[in-house]
Design an enzyme around this catalytic site. Sequence first.
Site, PDB file in Angstrom:
ATOM      1  NE  ARG A   9      -4.600  66.293  50.534  1.00  0.00           N
ATOM      2  CZ  ARG A   9      -4.611  65.077  51.030  1.00  0.00           C
ATOM      3  NH1 ARG A   9      -3.555  64.522  50.999  1.00  0.00           N
ATOM      4  NH2 ARG A   9      -6.007  65.464  51.759  1.00  0.00           N
ATOM      5  CD  GLU A  20      -8.599  51.298  61.527  1.00  0.00           C
ATOM      6  OE1 GLU A  20      -9.858  52.106  61.729  1.00  0.00           O
ATOM      7  OE2 GLU A  20      -7.464  51.180  61.495  1.00  0.00           O
ATOM      8  CE  LYS A  50      -4.324  55.370  53.086  1.00  0.00           C
ATOM      9  NZ  LYS A  50      -3.373  56.752  53.207  1.00  0.00           N
ATOM     10  CG  HIS A  65     -15.957  60.054  53.501  1.00  0.00           C
ATOM     11  ND1 HIS A  65     -15.519  59.874  54.975  1.00  0.00           N
ATOM     12  CD2 HIS A  65     -16.776  59.297  52.619  1.00  0.00           C
ATOM     13  CE1 HIS A  65     -15.977  58.194  55.448  1.00  0.00           C
ATOM     14  NE2 HIS A  65     -16.492  58.343  54.363  1.00  0.00           N
TER      15      HIS A  65
END
Length: 497
Positions: free
Chosen positions: A292, A200, A116, A235
């Site tokens: 994907r 972040e 990331k 999630h």
Amino acid sequence: MFKKILIANRGEIAVRVIRACHELGIAAVAIYSDVDRAALHVRKADEAYHIGPPPATESYLNIQKILDVAKRCSADAIHPGYGFLSENADFARTCEGANVKFIGPSAVAIERMGSKTRARQAMEKEGVPVVPGTSSGVESAAQAGQVAAKIGYPVMLKAAAGGGGKGMRLVQTKEDLGSALEAAQSEARRAFGDGEVYVEKALINPRHIEMQILADEHGNTVFLGERECSLQRRHQKVLEESPSPIVSPEMRRQMGDIAVRVARAAAYTNAGTVEFLLDENKDFYFLEMNTRLQVEHPVTELTTGLDLVHLQIRIAAGEPLPFTQKDVSLRGHAIECRIYAEDPDNNYFPSPGTISLLLDPSGPGIRLDSGVYEGWTVPIDYDPLLAKLIGHGADRPQAISRLVRALNESFVGGVKTNLPLFRRILGEPDFQAGKVDTGYLDRLLKSKPVEVKHEINVAAIAAGLFAILEPPPVLNDVPGTSSWKRAARTDALRGTS
Ligand code: MV4
């Protein structure tokens, strides 16, 4: 074109890919573990090979076993589905080396997006908006503290090797930063073998919106509209729709252009999804790229009229995209419900077991992508997704009313499911108004559930059982009473319940 494709997956997505193969005149090969011997994907495939015991690490994640099967059955290509090996660069590379085409991006493109922090660096260089923060791992609590002081609290600590929320920590104050950083680093090290953590600024209850892209191996890249994916729990997405109720045509074009830029910067090919977080000012930021086919791809298929799996296969076979961006037009609205075998009364824990009765919905504007059948035993070893129910209509209200109708036609017996949750969500005024964010579902589940009048249900069921299972014996014993009359009386008794 390929002659034979091995599907390195199971459940509804394996069935979905088998269907595309058959439409294209390609033989489809299934693989299965011990507990999947009788699974739907095995029954639908042209050939099926046993690959090992139930644990995924010894079956659906075993690269060598899967490539052995590909060699043995002379498959030209492998479709990885989603999950399992779908974003595993080693697997893609091993396929490339074994001369079996991996239906997906190159191993290098998967790696570029896998870290990331590396992805953030690439996106910053491209001028793509990212959430304020660091684009490399922080070395110490002191360094994290400096960054946090500059961007302001609350901040989010994230694992560079993560995604999907693992190794993530929300930090409200500088007092909490040091311990949160240590916890995030050790969780990341344990989960990914890599303790790199970056910082972040935390957006509060953002929306999660993603843009579908397709890129061929000749330099053509297009975007296919967004999906609103804010309805999730822990999630795990629960309901997705396209278009997002909040995205305007102008915003869609901006997001789409950025997504195409992201894909081009990574020399990306095949199907991919660029994820964004949207704040309350509707400013959006690049989050990560999923390399994907996604679970929720059907809502994009229904609004674009394209078959994403066909296109994945054709792209992998070297064909150029058969259309350009200006040919892509979005029509109507589609909403997907993920039907899981899980127990609403036990905190949505997985509820495996044998499906004793299955009533499938159908009718106008309804698509059901299912991986199960009546009599099949849902194993405990994998994700408990049973099927995806997708409603499509000319507009959002029609998609909703068709879904509500289809949900009321649906019944799954023998295992608990989250079907009642969808009936509730689709009836909520805020959902109907499109007011959703990533905190919506947790708030809904914490609020007082609408009262179900159990006594009335129980009375109705009891009356129905008596009427149907125990018709008065006198009816059957009277000589000369025709079976037609008996049936009519039994039928009439049903009406009394
Ligand atoms: C965030 C965030 C708020 N601020 N980053 C969660 C999964 C991971 N891929 C990214 N996630 C988030 N990142 C910042 N800077 C909130 C989330 C988040 C979330 C994101 C998408 C969908 C659902 C979510 C649920 C909780 C938190």
